[in-house]
Design a protein around this motif. Structure first.
Motif, PDB file in Angstrom:
ATOM      1  N   ASP A  26      20.324  46.284  13.312  1.00  0.00           N
ATOM      2  CA  ASP A  26      20.471  47.559  12.600  1.00  0.00           C
ATOM      3  C   ASP A  26      21.240  48.620  13.382  1.00  0.00           C
ATOM      4  N   TRP A  27      21.349  48.488  14.705  1.00  0.00           N
ATOM      5  CA  TRP A  27      22.043  49.530  15.459  1.00  0.00           C
ATOM      6  C   TRP A  27      22.909  48.908  16.547  1.00  0.00           C
ATOM      7  N   TRP A  28      23.734  47.978  16.180  1.00  0.00           N
ATOM      8  CA  TRP A  28      24.743  47.386  17.057  1.00  0.00           C
ATOM      9  C   TRP A  28      24.169  46.840  18.360  1.00  0.00           C
ATOM     10  N   GLY A  29      22.907  46.404  18.353  1.00  0.00           N
ATOM     11  CA  GLY A  29      22.311  45.802  19.532  1.00  0.00           C
ATOM     12  C   GLY A  29      21.795  46.775  20.570  1.00  0.00           C
ATOM     13  N   LYS A  30      21.745  48.055  20.228  1.00  0.00           N
ATOM     14  CA  LYS A  30      21.220  49.060  21.171  1.00  0.00           C
ATOM     15  C   LYS A  30      19.700  49.009  21.149  1.00  0.00           C
ATOM     16  N   CYS A  31      19.136  48.207  22.052  1.00  0.00           N
ATOM     17  CA  CYS A  31      17.692  47.938  22.060  1.00  0.00           C
ATOM     18  C   CYS A  31      16.931  48.860  22.998  1.00  0.00           C
ATOM     19  N   ALA A  49      18.014  51.254  18.144  1.00  0.00           N
ATOM     20  CA  ALA A  49      18.212  52.655  17.779  1.00  0.00           C
ATOM     21  C   ALA A  49      19.205  53.282  18.752  1.00  0.00           C
ATOM     22  N   ASP A  50      19.814  54.379  18.338  1.00  0.00           N
ATOM     23  CA  ASP A  50      20.783  55.067  19.184  1.00  0.00           C
ATOM     24  C   ASP A  50      20.099  55.806  20.328  1.00  0.00           C
ATOM     25  N   THR A  51      18.919  56.366  20.057  1.00  0.00           N
ATOM     26  CA  THR A  51      18.200  57.176  21.034  1.00  0.00           C
ATOM     27  C   THR A  51      16.710  56.850  20.988  1.00  0.00           C
ATOM     28  N   VAL A  52      15.970  57.346  21.966  1.00  0.00           N
ATOM     29  CA  VAL A  52      14.518  57.177  21.961  1.00  0.00           C
ATOM     30  C   VAL A  52      13.920  57.842  20.724  1.00  0.00           C
ATOM     31  N   SER A  53      14.405  59.001  20.375  1.00  0.00           N
ATOM     32  CA  SER A  53      13.912  59.703  19.192  1.00  0.00           C
ATOM     33  C   SER A  53      14.086  58.859  17.930  1.00  0.00           C
ATOM     34  N   SER A  54      15.228  58.226  17.806  1.00  0.00           N
ATOM     35  CA  SER A  54      15.468  57.353  16.653  1.00  0.00           C
ATOM     36  C   SER A  54      14.579  56.111  16.698  1.00  0.00           C
ATOM     37  N   ALA A  55      14.273  55.625  17.897  1.00  0.00           N
ATOM     38  CA  ALA A  55      13.372  54.480  18.036  1.00  0.00           C
ATOM     39  C   ALA A  55      11.964  54.847  17.571  1.00  0.00           C
ATOM     40  N   ILE A  56      11.533  56.064  17.882  1.00  0.00           N
ATOM     41  CA  ILE A  56      10.230  56.549  17.400  1.00  0.00           C
ATOM     42  C   ILE A  56      10.217  56.563  15.881  1.00  0.00           C
ATOM     43  N   ASP A  57      11.281  57.065  15.293  1.00  0.00           N
ATOM     44  CA  ASP A  57      11.373  57.114  13.829  1.00  0.00           C
ATOM     45  C   ASP A  57      11.311  55.717  13.220  1.00  0.00           C
ATOM     46  N   GLU A  58      12.031  54.767  13.817  1.00  0.00           N
ATOM     47  CA  GLU A  58      12.015  53.388  13.318  1.00  0.00           C
ATOM     48  C   GLU A  58      10.608  52.797  13.395  1.00  0.00           C
ATOM     49  N   GLU A 104      19.660  55.560  28.583  1.00  0.00           N
ATOM     50  CA  GLU A 104      20.474  56.348  27.648  1.00  0.00           C
ATOM     51  C   GLU A 104      21.954  56.155  27.941  1.00  0.00           C
ATOM     52  N   GLY A 105      22.755  56.134  26.908  1.00  0.00           N
ATOM     53  CA  GLY A 105      24.204  56.099  27.047  1.00  0.00           C
ATOM     54  C   GLY A 105      24.802  54.732  27.329  1.00  0.00           C
ATOM     55  N   SER A 106      24.007  53.674  27.287  1.00  0.00           N
ATOM     56  CA  SER A 106      24.561  52.342  27.532  1.00  0.00           C
ATOM     57  C   SER A 106      24.649  51.565  26.218  1.00  0.00           C
ATOM     58  N   LEU A 119      19.149  30.929  15.432  1.00  0.00           N
ATOM     59  CA  LEU A 119      19.927  31.317  16.609  1.00  0.00           C
ATOM     60  C   LEU A 119      20.016  30.140  17.575  1.00  0.00           C
ATOM     61  N   PRO A 120      20.996  30.162  18.473  1.00  0.00           N
ATOM     62  CA  PRO A 120      21.101  29.081  19.462  1.00  0.00           C
ATOM     63  C   PRO A 120      19.814  28.969  20.286  1.00  0.00           C
ATOM     64  N   ASP A 121      19.543  27.783  20.810  1.00  0.00           N
ATOM     65  CA  ASP A 121      18.323  27.553  21.595  1.00  0.00           C
ATOM     66  C   ASP A 121      18.191  28.510  22.772  1.00  0.00           C
ATOM     67  N   GLU A 122      19.310  28.857  23.385  1.00  0.00           N
ATOM     68  CA  GLU A 122      19.273  29.757  24.542  1.00  0.00           C
ATOM     69  C   GLU A 122      19.139  31.225  24.136  1.00  0.00           C
ATOM     70  N   GLY A 123      19.180  31.493  22.849  1.00  0.00           N
ATOM     71  CA  GLY A 123      19.064  32.866  22.357  1.00  0.00           C
ATOM     72  C   GLY A 123      20.412  33.546  22.259  1.00  0.00           C
ATOM     73  N   MET A 124      20.366  34.828  21.990  1.00  0.00           N
ATOM     74  CA  MET A 124      21.588  35.591  21.778  1.00  0.00           C
ATOM     75  C   MET A 124      21.379  37.028  22.241  1.00  0.00           C
ATOM     76  N   LYS A 125      22.404  37.597  22.858  1.00  0.00           N
ATOM     77  CA  LYS A 125      22.339  39.004  23.242  1.00  0.00           C
ATOM     78  C   LYS A 125      22.289  39.860  21.976  1.00  0.00           C
ATOM     79  N   PRO A 126      21.514  40.928  21.988  1.00  0.00           N
ATOM     80  CA  PRO A 126      21.466  41.812  20.812  1.00  0.00           C
ATOM     81  C   PRO A 126      22.835  42.367  20.423  1.00  0.00           C
ATOM     82  N   THR A 127      23.679  42.634  21.426  1.00  0.00           N
ATOM     83  CA  THR A 127      25.005  43.174  21.128  1.00  0.00           C
ATOM     84  C   THR A 127      25.903  42.155  20.443  1.00  0.00           C
ATOM     85  N   ASP A 128      25.576  40.867  20.570  1.00  0.00           N
ATOM     86  CA  ASP A 128      26.311  39.814  19.855  1.00  0.00           C
ATOM     87  C   ASP A 128      25.680  39.521  18.499  1.00  0.00           C
TER      88      ASP A 128
END
Length: 137
Positions: A26-31, A49-58, A104-106, A119-128
């Motif tokens: 939902d947010w480009w892999g920003k976990c 989420a983009d920020t901690v505040s948005s993570a709280i909302d989610e 923040e900011g990464s 997903l592949p057995d080894e998993g997948m990065k959220p950004t992918d």
């Protein structure tokens, strides 16, 4: 987007698996990793989420886990109006036993690996994960 996605991450130098991901893709892999305490073993959740505040909302709006931070109507008297925190939908939330992990900011504030049946057995990065084609078998 996808049900049944979990995450594996290193928390306090320990590898932890099976962490529920509330909104994968939902947010480009920003976990963010959310730790909800108050018992012998905390509940860990991954939220995009983009920020901690948005993570709280989610989290507050999440049907399965939101109740862990939403203050019940009958308990609102214990929370003075000028000290309340609110979720995006206007619900009062209690963050006293909640910790957030991430930078923040990464691109991916909290690094982890997603796992799931498709997903592949080894998993997948959220950004992918968010870039993948959902029409794949």
């Amino acid at each position: 987007m996808c049900a049944g996605i979990t995450a594996t991450a290193t928390i306090n130098k320990e590898k932890v698996s099976g962490i529920p991901v509330l909104n994968p893709g939902d947010w480009w892999g920003k976990c963010w990793l959310i730790e909800i305490g108050g018992s012998f073993w905390p509940t860990y959740l991954v939220v995009e989420a983009d920020t901690v505040s948005s993570a709280i909302d989610e989290l507050a709006d999440n049907e399965k886990f939101g109740h862990q931070i939403i203050v019940a109507d009958e308990d609102l008297g214990d929370y003075p109006e000028d000290e309340r925190h609110y979720g995006a939908s206007g619900q009062v939330v209690d963050l006293d036993h909640v910790m957030f992990y991430g930078q923040e900011g990464s691109d991916c504030p909290f690094p982890c690996t997603y796992h799931g049946d498709d997903l592949p057995d080894e998993g997948m990065k959220p950004t992918d994960f968010w870039q993948r084609d959902d029409d794949q078998p």
